[in-house]
Scaffold this active site. Structure first.
Site, PDB file in Angstrom:
ATOM      1  N   TYR A   1       6.027  42.307  37.315  1.00 54.78           N
ATOM      2  CA  TYR A   1       6.792  43.534  37.064  1.00 54.78           C
ATOM      3  C   TYR A   1       7.295  43.474  35.622  1.00 54.78           C
ATOM      4  O   TYR A   1       7.951  42.510  35.232  1.00 54.78           O
ATOM      5  CB  TYR A   1       8.000  43.632  38.000  1.00 54.78           C
TER       6      TYR A   1
ATOM      7  N   ARG B   1      12.866  34.600  43.968  1.00 55.34           N
ATOM      8  CA  ARG B   1      11.498  34.857  44.421  1.00 55.34           C
ATOM      9  C   ARG B   1      10.514  34.005  43.627  1.00 55.34           C
ATOM     10  O   ARG B   1      10.856  33.442  42.584  1.00 55.34           O
ATOM     11  CB  ARG B   1      11.156  36.342  44.250  1.00 55.34           C
TER      12      ARG B   1
ATOM     13  N   HIS C   1       8.375  46.792  33.693  1.00 58.18           N
ATOM     14  CA  HIS C   1       9.326  47.879  33.442  1.00 58.18           C
ATOM     15  C   HIS C   1       9.590  48.023  31.940  1.00 58.18           C
ATOM     16  O   HIS C   1      10.729  48.046  31.483  1.00 58.18           O
ATOM     17  CB  HIS C   1      10.637  47.642  34.205  1.00 58.18           C
TER      18      HIS C   1
ATOM     19  N   LYS D   1       9.334  38.699  37.934  1.00 53.18           N
ATOM     20  CA  LYS D   1      10.083  39.516  36.981  1.00 53.18           C
ATOM     21  C   LYS D   1       9.503  39.400  35.575  1.00 53.18           C
ATOM     22  O   LYS D   1       8.767  38.472  35.261  1.00 53.18           O
ATOM     23  CB  LYS D   1      11.556  39.095  36.966  1.00 53.18           C
TER      24      LYS D   1
ATOM     25  N   GLU E   1       4.146  47.548  38.583  1.00 55.27           N
ATOM     26  CA  GLU E   1       4.738  48.848  38.938  1.00 55.27           C
ATOM     27  C   GLU E   1       3.903  50.044  38.533  1.00 55.27           C
ATOM     28  O   GLU E   1       4.205  51.167  38.934  1.00 55.27           O
ATOM     29  CB  GLU E   1       6.152  48.973  38.353  1.00 55.27           C
TER      30      GLU E   1
ATOM     31  N   ASP F   1      16.403  49.221  36.884  1.00 57.55           N
ATOM     32  CA  ASP F   1      15.375  48.464  36.162  1.00 57.55           C
ATOM     33  C   ASP F   1      14.452  49.376  35.365  1.00 57.55           C
ATOM     34  O   ASP F   1      13.629  48.913  34.575  1.00 57.55           O
ATOM     35  CB  ASP F   1      14.567  47.545  37.094  1.00 57.55           C
TER      36      ASP F   1
END
Length: 366
Positions: A94, A15, A96, A75, A118, A270
């Protein structure tokens, strides 16, 4: 503002942080956009596509980080990127954090502004930047689970939809959120028998209203989980505690109660995973087997369908990127409560309480 779109370097992550259409909007708003050469190749967007809408293509990831006020990616940064992040630089992606103390400590040390997709939360309490990837992951969970149920993949050898004269496969879905509902929808479409568990009765009532009759709902508790894992072929872990580590709903001892060849797809990996034996895997080596149970624990499932995922992600992130670029992060977060909730780490201070709780740290006054 100078905005950088680096190439993702996490294993098998194809991506990219923004489509050419998104870059077009940023340039139209008088911002400078730097795109690393080849960043969009995996998603089907090439250097010329970005150049035609006004982006400046740079050769290396180091140049992109060095020249940008804000980094927009997909990511979380990995070890090779930590040293590229500058003090005061906005990183919008993102993260996490609750699943990685190493990453959290690295971002604290870099003193960047870490805004996590997120945890951006709208007025209705939904997570608009997580939703499209959860939709992709939920649908893919069934696609991948069906594949790994095949005998050559060490699964039970079950066809989820069955055939005339043979009962369909049974799918257990833990969690009736976005992931769970999309997974249930896909499994039901294949003709499987689906059981979906959740602790939220409103969600279960919703599932009961919108799903066909071969999707059944039950309240989630350890007794019901232990009951169903004994005879279900595919188990989908779709539990989310926003910004926090996922709870272990399936413990190591429960694996022995499952039939050999049962497949677990832990979409929550994740965020630490909702299965005790889960550990993050990659698209290159997606599965491992413990006690004859196949575990599929790819932490970036939507990366396998990058065109769809990148389009879906830019659709929802672009309004926030524009606001951050037009107003600057301080004013943007002050005037937008949903964006403010995305702030996780600010110049070395963790301000999202779920991260602090995940590592049993002491809260810091900001």
């Amino acid at each position: 503002m100078r905005i950088g779109i680096p190439k993702e370097i996490k294993n098998n992550e194809s991506r990219v942080g923004m489509t050419p259409a998104g870059v077009f909007e940023l340039v139209k708003n008088n911002h400078t956009v730097y795109v690393q050469s080849g960043a969009g190749d995996g998603s089907g967007f090439f250097n010329t596509d970005y150049q035609q809408v006004g982006a400046i293509v740079l050769d290396t990831i180091g140049q992109v980080y060095a020249m940008s006020d804000m980094i927009v990616k997909v990511k979380e940064p990995i070890k090779e990127e930590y040293g590229l992040i500058q003090k005061g630089q906005v990183v919008f992606t993102y993260f996490h954090f609750a699943s990685s103390e190493t990453l959290t400590e690295a971002m604290i040390a870099r003193k960047a502004i870490c805004i996590a997709y997120e945890t951006v939360e709208d007025e209705e309490g939904t997570l608009p930047l997580l939703t499209p990837m959860s939709e992709v992951a939920g649908r893919m969970a069934i696609q991948q689970g069906a594949k790994y149920l095949e005998k050559p993949e060490k699964g039970r050898g079950v066809l989820l939809g069955g055939v005339p004269g043979v009962a369909p496969g049974k799918v257990l879905v833990l969690g009736a959120g976005i992931v769970g509902i999309q997974a249930a929808k896909m499994a039901a479409g294949l003709g499987a028998h689906v059981t979906i568990l959740d602790v939220n009765m409103k969600r279960l009532r919703y599932v009961n209203d919108v799903m066909p009759s071969h999707v059944v709902t039950e309240f989630s508790n350890e007794f019901n989980i232990r009951k169903h894992i004994k005879d279900h072929d595919l188990i989908i872990g779709g539990v989310l505690l926003r910004g926090a580590k996922a709870p272990n709903l399936i413990t190591r001892d429960m694996l022995k109660e499952m039939r050999p060849g049962t497949v677990i797809v832990d979409v929550a990996v994740d965020q630490g995973g909702c299965v005790e034996t889960s550990r993050p895997t990659t698209h290159e080596n997606p599965v491992f087997i413990i006690d004859d149970v196949v575990h599929y624990c790819v932490a970036n499932m939507p990366g396998a369908v990058p065109y769809t995922s990148t389009m879906a992600l830019t659709n929802v992130t672009l309004p926030y990127v524009l606001k951050l670029a037009n107003l600057g992060w301080v004013e943007a977060c002050r005037t937008d409560a949903s964006l403010q909730k995305g702030l996780n780490i600010v110049e070395g201070k963790v301000i999202y309480k779920e991260i602090i709780e995940a590592f049993n740290w002491q809260a810091v006054e900001v």
